[in-house]
Write an enzyme that holds these catalytic residues in place. Structure first.
Site, PDB file in Angstrom:
ATOM      1  N   ARG A   1       0.881  -1.167   0.000  1.00 43.31           N
ATOM      2  CA  ARG A   1       0.000   0.000   0.000  1.00 43.31           C
ATOM      3  C   ARG A   1       0.924   1.224   0.000  1.00 43.31           C
ATOM      4  O   ARG A   1       1.521   1.566   1.026  1.00 43.31           O
ATOM      5  CB  ARG A   1      -0.903  -0.019   1.237  1.00 43.31           C
ATOM      6  CG  ARG A   1      -1.893   1.130   1.327  1.00 43.31           C
ATOM      7  CD  ARG A   1      -2.743   0.986   2.577  1.00 43.31           C
ATOM      8  NE  ARG A   1      -3.539   2.173   2.839  1.00 43.31           N
ATOM      9  CZ  ARG A   1      -4.780   2.358   2.405  1.00 43.31           C
ATOM     10  NH1 ARG A   1      -5.374   1.433   1.689  1.00 43.31           N
ATOM     11  NH2 ARG A   1      -5.440   3.472   2.684  1.00 43.31           N
TER      12      ARG A   1
ATOM     13  N   HIS B   1      -6.953   1.320  -6.783  1.00 39.07           N
ATOM     14  CA  HIS B   1      -7.312   0.590  -5.567  1.00 39.07           C
ATOM     15  C   HIS B   1      -8.119  -0.651  -5.965  1.00 39.07           C
ATOM     16  O   HIS B   1      -9.315  -0.762  -5.693  1.00 39.07           O
ATOM     17  CB  HIS B   1      -8.131   1.480  -4.643  1.00 39.07           C
ATOM     18  CG  HIS B   1      -8.202   1.004  -3.224  1.00 39.07           C
ATOM     19  ND1 HIS B   1      -7.640  -0.180  -2.794  1.00 39.07           N
ATOM     20  CD2 HIS B   1      -8.789   1.549  -2.116  1.00 39.07           C
ATOM     21  CE1 HIS B   1      -7.865  -0.341  -1.496  1.00 39.07           C
ATOM     22  NE2 HIS B   1      -8.553   0.686  -1.066  1.00 39.07           N
TER      23      HIS B   1
ATOM     24  N   GLN C   1     -10.299  -2.801  -3.459  1.00 40.43           N
ATOM     25  CA  GLN C   1     -11.577  -2.191  -3.131  1.00 40.43           C
ATOM     26  C   GLN C   1     -12.611  -2.514  -4.207  1.00 40.43           C
ATOM     27  O   GLN C   1     -13.777  -2.798  -3.902  1.00 40.43           O
ATOM     28  CB  GLN C   1     -11.424  -0.676  -3.002  1.00 40.43           C
ATOM     29  CG  GLN C   1     -12.716   0.048  -2.639  1.00 40.43           C
ATOM     30  CD  GLN C   1     -13.271  -0.388  -1.295  1.00 40.43           C
ATOM     31  OE1 GLN C   1     -12.563  -0.370  -0.301  1.00 40.43           O
ATOM     32  NE2 GLN C   1     -14.532  -0.801  -1.258  1.00 40.43           N
TER      33      GLN C   1
ATOM     34  N   ASP D   1     -16.664   8.866  -2.588  1.00 38.78           N
ATOM     35  CA  ASP D   1     -15.445   8.685  -1.791  1.00 38.78           C
ATOM     36  C   ASP D   1     -14.999  10.054  -1.305  1.00 38.78           C
ATOM     37  O   ASP D   1     -15.551  11.090  -1.724  1.00 38.78           O
ATOM     38  CB  ASP D   1     -14.356   8.005  -2.636  1.00 38.78           C
ATOM     39  CG  ASP D   1     -13.150   7.565  -1.805  1.00 38.78           C
ATOM     40  OD1 ASP D   1     -13.306   7.408  -0.572  1.00 38.78           O
ATOM     41  OD2 ASP D   1     -12.061   7.402  -2.376  1.00 38.78           O
TER      42      ASP D   1
ATOM     43  N   CYS E   1     -16.143   3.707   0.045  1.00 39.05           N
ATOM     44  CA  CYS E   1     -15.060   2.770   0.377  1.00 39.05           C
ATOM     45  C   CYS E   1     -14.553   2.954   1.809  1.00 39.05           C
ATOM     46  O   CYS E   1     -13.866   2.072   2.320  1.00 39.05           O
ATOM     47  CB  CYS E   1     -13.931   2.885  -0.628  1.00 39.05           C
ATOM     48  SG  CYS E   1     -12.793   4.250  -0.356  1.00 39.05           S
TER      49      CYS E   1
ATOM     50  N   ARG F   1     -14.273  -6.726   1.851  1.00 38.64           N
ATOM     51  CA  ARG F   1     -12.833  -6.656   1.599  1.00 38.64           C
ATOM     52  C   ARG F   1     -12.175  -7.968   2.048  1.00 38.64           C
ATOM     53  O   ARG F   1     -11.296  -8.510   1.359  1.00 38.64           O
ATOM     54  CB  ARG F   1     -12.209  -5.469   2.347  1.00 38.64           C
ATOM     55  CG  ARG F   1     -12.468  -4.104   1.751  1.00 38.64           C
ATOM     56  CD  ARG F   1     -11.673  -3.863   0.481  1.00 38.64           C
ATOM     57  NE  ARG F   1     -10.237  -3.982   0.684  1.00 38.64           N
ATOM     58  CZ  ARG F   1      -9.442  -2.993   1.118  1.00 38.64           C
ATOM     59  NH1 ARG F   1      -9.963  -1.805   1.397  1.00 38.64           N
ATOM     60  NH2 ARG F   1      -8.150  -3.181   1.242  1.00 38.64           N
TER      61      ARG F   1
END
Length: 333
Positions: A138, A165, A168, A255, A291, A319
């Site tokens: 990440r 991402h 996600q 988001d 998210c 997730r």
């Protein structure tokens, strides 16, 4: 699979439910970069069929977890987790998922590893490959995960970069598929055309989701991502009008406007995104996706996020299951 035993391979996915990962293939210490190891740096690293396979695996593993059935498919394997950016959901979902699969996760935070500082990224990739069976990173720069993947001899998973991402998106697609069979759904993205949006654009193209993206001028999805979406099956409709975007949609997705590392742009972005907040009035009776973490009072109101229309907690929970499906796929079990 049956409810009585999980000790044979599933006929659809080929998951070995008895655990163990000895497939007769070389381990990470036996192969060289470029020798066929699969990585997941963005959604379109999978084919359409592979994407559906990962989602099916996720569904099956979720059902087993809910039934209390052991599924130690990665018994004895280790996952190295590199974090330049902190995250509650990413760390807990990967670490818990690896434990449930019978493996072990090693956390490498900013104080443990200085990616690209102190030693080149390619050296980190080579060394880490000698210790672990999977790696997740990440990071800020997408080029860092690309370089990790170039030199690693184990699968590398993009846990988030400034550009993408994809994990996600797997959770998003799983959440949508649980509610809309065959992805027969219309989704409106309202907000910033950021990394989450860009990966979702690709995932929507691969699953034939009807997608409209509404952003302020200057905050749209990158042309390169739209070109890739077109090659995958279709580009989203784009607009600068949130109300037009949500008209006829089943799901509204948003988001944060100010991502990690963009704090100095806060005042400007709050002004630029005026009118893009998800309120109960704009949401109507549609599902709400986010998210997380959410900046309540900015991109979404507290009332909208706490409404019965919000599926954000199921989305967050998925997730765990989506990443378990991905890790078993990349591990070949």
């Amino acid at each position: 699979m049956t409810d009585d035993t999980d000790t044979h391979a599933d006929t659809d996915t080929g998951i070995d439910t008895d655990g163990g990962t000895d497939t007769g293939e070389p381990t990470g210490t036996d192969v060289v970069p470029g020798s066929g190891v699969r990585h997941f740096l963005d959604v379109d690293d999978l084919s359409r069929d592979e994407l559906h396979d990962v989602l099916t695996r996720a569904t099956e593993l979720k059902e087993r977890q809910q039934r209390g059935k052991l599924h130690r498919l990665l018994e004895g394997d280790s996952l190295g987790m590199i974090f330049e950016k902190p995250s509650t959901r990413t760390r807990v979902s990967f670490e818990t998922g690896m434990t449930q699969l019978g493996g072990h996760a090693v956390f490498l935070g900013p104080d443990d590893i200085h990616l690209g500082h102190g030693e080149p990224v390619k050296d980190t990739a080579r060394a880490l490959s000698r210790y672990v069976d999977l790696a997740m990173a990440r990071t800020f720069d997408h080029s860092d995960v690309e370089e990790l993947a170039e030199y690693a001899t184990v699968p590398v998973i993009n846990g988030l970069t400034d550009d993408a991402h994809p994990c996600q998106t797997l959770a998003d697609l799983l959440t949508i598929r649980e509610r809309f069979e065959n992805f027969d759904v219309s989704v409106a993205w309202v907000g910033d055309g950021n990394n989450v949006c860009q990966s979702f654009v690709l995932g929507a193209a691969m699953t034939d989701i009807d997608l409209t993206v509404a952003t302020p001028g200057g905050y749209g999805v990158a042309d390169e991502v739209l070109d890739r979406a077109a090659e995958l099956g279709g580009t989203p409709e784009t607009t600068h009008d949130p109300e037009a975007a949500v008209d006829g949609s089943d799901i509204v997705y948003t988001d944060v406007w100010i991502s990690m590392g963009q704090e100095e742009k806060r005042a400007t972005k709050l002004e630029d995104f005026d009118g893009f907040q998800i309120t109960p009035e704009l949401l109507g009776d549609r599902h709400l996706m986010h998210c997380l973490p959410a900046h309540r009072g900015e991109e979404v109101t507290d009332a909208a996020l706490e409404s019965e229309n919000a599926v954000v907690w199921d989305q967050a929970g998925n997730r765990l299951h989506a990443q378990k499906g991905l890790m078993t796929f990349l591990s070949g079990v």
